[in-house]
Scaffold this active site. Structure first.
Site, PDB file in Angstrom:
ATOM      1  N   HIS A  49      -2.968   0.163   6.570  1.00 36.14           N
ATOM      2  CA  HIS A  49      -3.204   1.557   6.189  1.00 36.14           C
ATOM      3  C   HIS A  49      -4.677   1.864   6.458  1.00 36.14           C
ATOM      4  O   HIS A  49      -5.526   0.967   6.408  1.00 36.14           O
ATOM      5  CB  HIS A  49      -2.899   1.680   4.687  1.00 36.14           C
ATOM      6  CG  HIS A  49      -2.903   3.078   4.163  1.00 36.14           C
ATOM      7  ND1 HIS A  49      -4.047   3.710   3.761  1.00 36.14           N
ATOM      8  CD2 HIS A  49      -1.898   3.962   3.970  1.00 36.14           C
ATOM      9  CE1 HIS A  49      -3.742   4.925   3.329  1.00 36.14           C
ATOM     10  NE2 HIS A  49      -2.437   5.104   3.448  1.00 36.14           N
ATOM     11  N   GLN A  87       1.754  -1.137  -1.622  1.00 31.79           N
ATOM     12  CA  GLN A  87       3.218  -1.043  -1.483  1.00 31.79           C
ATOM     13  C   GLN A  87       3.915  -2.241  -2.106  1.00 31.79           C
ATOM     14  O   GLN A  87       5.140  -2.297  -2.106  1.00 31.79           O
ATOM     15  CB  GLN A  87       3.606  -0.928  -0.001  1.00 31.79           C
ATOM     16  CG  GLN A  87       3.093   0.314   0.694  1.00 31.79           C
ATOM     17  CD  GLN A  87       3.706   1.621   0.166  1.00 31.79           C
ATOM     18  OE1 GLN A  87       4.694   1.609  -0.560  1.00 31.79           O
ATOM     19  NE2 GLN A  87       3.101   2.734   0.516  1.00 31.79           N
ATOM     20  N   CYS A 127      -0.727   7.656   7.615  1.00 28.58           N
ATOM     21  CA  CYS A 127      -2.103   7.138   7.408  1.00 28.58           C
ATOM     22  C   CYS A 127      -2.213   5.707   7.933  1.00 28.58           C
ATOM     23  O   CYS A 127      -2.915   4.868   7.343  1.00 28.58           O
ATOM     24  CB  CYS A 127      -2.520   7.207   5.949  1.00 28.58           C
ATOM     25  SG  CYS A 127      -2.423   8.849   5.262  1.00 28.58           S
ATOM     26  N   ASP A 138      -4.314  -5.640   0.215  1.00 27.88           N
ATOM     27  CA  ASP A 138      -3.872  -4.286  -0.092  1.00 27.88           C
ATOM     28  C   ASP A 138      -2.435  -4.384  -0.609  1.00 27.88           C
ATOM     29  O   ASP A 138      -1.503  -4.597   0.170  1.00 27.88           O
ATOM     30  CB  ASP A 138      -3.946  -3.434   1.182  1.00 27.88           C
ATOM     31  CG  ASP A 138      -3.365  -2.040   0.968  1.00 27.88           C
ATOM     32  OD1 ASP A 138      -2.915  -1.745  -0.152  1.00 27.88           O
ATOM     33  OD2 ASP A 138      -3.362  -1.258   1.942  1.00 27.88           O
ATOM     34  N   LYS A 169       2.199   5.201  -7.217  1.00 29.38           N
ATOM     35  CA  LYS A 169       3.343   4.712  -6.427  1.00 29.38           C
ATOM     36  C   LYS A 169       4.272   3.863  -7.287  1.00 29.38           C
ATOM     37  O   LYS A 169       5.282   3.358  -6.809  1.00 29.38           O
ATOM     38  CB  LYS A 169       2.841   3.873  -5.246  1.00 29.38           C
ATOM     39  CG  LYS A 169       2.084   4.672  -4.189  1.00 29.38           C
ATOM     40  CD  LYS A 169       1.761   3.787  -3.023  1.00 29.38           C
ATOM     41  CE  LYS A 169       0.655   4.323  -2.138  1.00 29.38           C
ATOM     42  NZ  LYS A 169       1.004   5.538  -1.403  1.00 29.38           N
TER      43      LYS A 169
HETATM   44  N1  C6P Z   1       0.197   5.242   1.431  1.00 24.80           N
HETATM   45  C1  C6P Z   1       2.088   6.505   2.270  1.00 24.80           C
HETATM   46  O1  C6P Z   1       2.758   7.527   2.348  1.00 24.80           O
HETATM   47  P1  C6P Z   1      -3.805   5.792  -2.324  1.00 24.80           P
HETATM   48  O2  C6P Z   1      -3.592   7.029  -1.486  1.00 24.80           O
HETATM   49  O3  C6P Z   1      -5.250   5.463  -2.516  1.00 24.80           O
HETATM   50  O4  C6P Z   1      -3.036   5.828  -3.590  1.00 24.80           O
HETATM   51  O5  C6P Z   1      -3.143   4.582  -1.501  1.00 24.80           O
HETATM   52  C2  C6P Z   1      -3.601   4.275  -0.216  1.00 24.80           C
HETATM   53  C3  C6P Z   1      -2.730   3.266   0.428  1.00 24.80           C
HETATM   54  C4  C6P Z   1      -3.247   2.010   0.707  1.00 24.80           C
HETATM   55  N2  C6P Z   1      -2.483   1.068   1.262  1.00 24.80           N
HETATM   56  C5  C6P Z   1      -1.193   1.263   1.564  1.00 24.80           C
HETATM   57  C6  C6P Z   1      -0.395   0.148   2.153  1.00 24.80           C
HETATM   58  C7  C6P Z   1      -0.620   2.506   1.314  1.00 24.80           C
HETATM   59  O6  C6P Z   1       0.665   2.704   1.625  1.00 24.80           O
HETATM   60  C8  C6P Z   1      -1.403   3.553   0.752  1.00 24.80           C
HETATM   61  C9  C6P Z   1      -0.832   4.909   0.557  1.00 24.80           C
HETATM   62  C10 C6P Z   1       0.927   6.480   1.295  1.00 24.80           C
HETATM   63  O7  C6P Z   1       2.336   5.504   2.921  1.00 24.80           O
HETATM   64  C11 C6P Z   1       0.068   7.702   1.410  1.00 24.80           C
HETATM   65  S1  C6P Z   1      -0.797   7.777   2.928  1.00 24.80           S
END
Ligand code: C6P
Length: 402
Positions: free
Chosen positions: A116, A196, A356, A193, A219
């Protein structure tokens, strides 16, 4: 677990026509979490750590109680849990504090095209500033990170490995424990990270032995604006804060100041109190159901759906072998934004675009994809309605000459 019963906990799903298939972007929130947040705003909506009165003690106890709950949730120690705005700010904290202060031009940082933007861009920044080299693990034919390929890029110059636990596009689970073991053997640290992963699988930071691990509350049934960075205490102790201000300081003089112990030196300003408390309630909810039951359920829905999708002409699924509830696909010849508008007409919420994660979209050699992501409140009936909509979309776009 019975998803039909669970649906009743989610006020948004009172609309029986709504099919929510975009949990990877953000999950829905159950009434148990909403109630806990309301309780904070209605009964003790005061600041934490500062007030010398009972209400502030109550708020502080609940806020810190959530930290405790989170530490137990991932098998960390209490003071290894830093509250952040989300996974993005947690991953940025690692890069800006650890990365900028420990790397030099002879060092290497391993990332992958499966990341991401929130994992890869902070390390691009570190690389630009320190001149440390950014190195990409070659992905295998399926688009996975494999141990064999990881070994090809790991070397004595590697100082940081920054990879995901589960890809938000491909839904693959990375062999993260083995990656961490190999990285430690050559003295590199690993930042995981887990945005997910945390909502869907049991995490144990001691077992996998990661140095840092980040995830977001929203999430995993929790509120927006709250996230978590786990860091090993001995690393956090030696890292400088990247934000300065109220509550993170100890003694302040005219020209210098000292900082509180971890985690507080990384948490300046009034924190996301309601968010942290809400995330604690979300964890209670998830633990009640059991993460193993949740991931099994999601995989069942995903396998069922992919099998049916493959019977539809023009459907291209990019991640058939994923071990999680994510399906990334396209309708041949149809732009995902057109397709997703069609699905919206059937009250189906799902994502279209690059998610993203442009690097993996480029790796797939497409402009964008559609993505379905399942969670505990999805049912086989949701899958059937979605499949019906995919069939209709495919017929419709063919009939209008796409
Ligand atoms: N992915 C998706 O629709 P935030 O936005 O800070 O809560 O999370 C960022 C983020 C970081 N790593 C991974 C693997 C992610 O999937 C995400 C967020 C969302 O896939 C929004 S772009």
């Amino acid at each position: 677990m019975n998803p039909y019963d669970l649906k009743k906990d989610f006020p948004i799903l009172d609309d029986k026509t709504l099919i929510y298939l975009d949990t990877a972007a953000s999950s829905l929130k159950p009434k148990q979490v909403i109630k806990k947040i309301d309780e904070y705003y209605e009964q003790y909506s005061v600041n934490v750590h500062r007030g010398v009165y009972n209400l502030s003690y109550v708020a502080t106890e609940l806020y810190e109680g959530s930290r405790k709950k989170i530490s137990e949730f991932i098998n960390a120690d209490f003071n290894e849990i830093i509250f952040t705005k989300g996974a993005s700010s947690a991953l940025n904290l690692v890069a800006s504090s650890y990365g900028l202060n420990n790397l030099t031009s002879t060092d290497e940082i391993i990332v992958s095209e499966l990341e991401h933007h929130s994992q890869v861009l902070p390390w691009q920044n570190v690389s630009n500033i320190t001149k440390a080299k950014l190195v990409y693990v070659p992905l295998n034919k399926e688009g996975r990170i494999t141990i064999d390929n990881f070994k090809k890029v790991l070397n004595k110059n590697t100082k940081v490995v920054a990879l995901n636990y589960i890809s938000n596009v491909m839904g693959y689970i990375s062999p993260i424990k083995e990656i961490i073991k190999l990285s430690h053997e050559i003295g590199a640290i690993v930042s995981v990270d887990a945005a997910q992963a945390a909502p869907h699988m049991k995490l144990d930071v001691k077992d996998i032995d990661c140095d840092f691990l980040a995830f977001s509350g929203h999430k995993m049934l929790g509120p927006t604006g709250i996230g978590v960075l786990f860091g090993k205490k001995k690393l956090l102790d030696n890292m400088p804060p990247i934000e300065f201000g109220g509550d993170m300081n100890d003694n302040v003089n005219l020209y210098d100041a000292s900082w509180k112990e971890v985690p507080y030196k990384f948490e300046t300003g009034t924190p996301g109190i309601a968010g942290a408390i809400g995330l604690g309630a979300a964890i209670d909810y998830l633990e009640d159901i059991g993460l193993e039951n949740i991931s099994k359920h999601e995989l069942k829905l995903k396998n069922y759906t992919v099998k049916k999708m493959k019977e539809i002409e023009d459907i291209i699924v990019y991640n058939e072998t994923a071990e999680t509830g994510i399906i990334t696909f396209n309708i041949d010849g149809v732009h995902p934004h057109d397709a997703v508008t069609f699905f919206d007409g059937d009250n189906i919420c799902m994502r279209a675009g690059h998610h993203c994660a442009q690097l993996i979209i480029k790796w797939l050699e497409v402009v964008a994809t559609l993505r379905v992501s399942f969670y505990l409140y999805n049912t086989l009936e949701d899958c059937d309605k979605f499949i019906e909509s995919v069939k209709n979309a495919s017929d419709f776009f063919k009939s209008v000459g796409f």
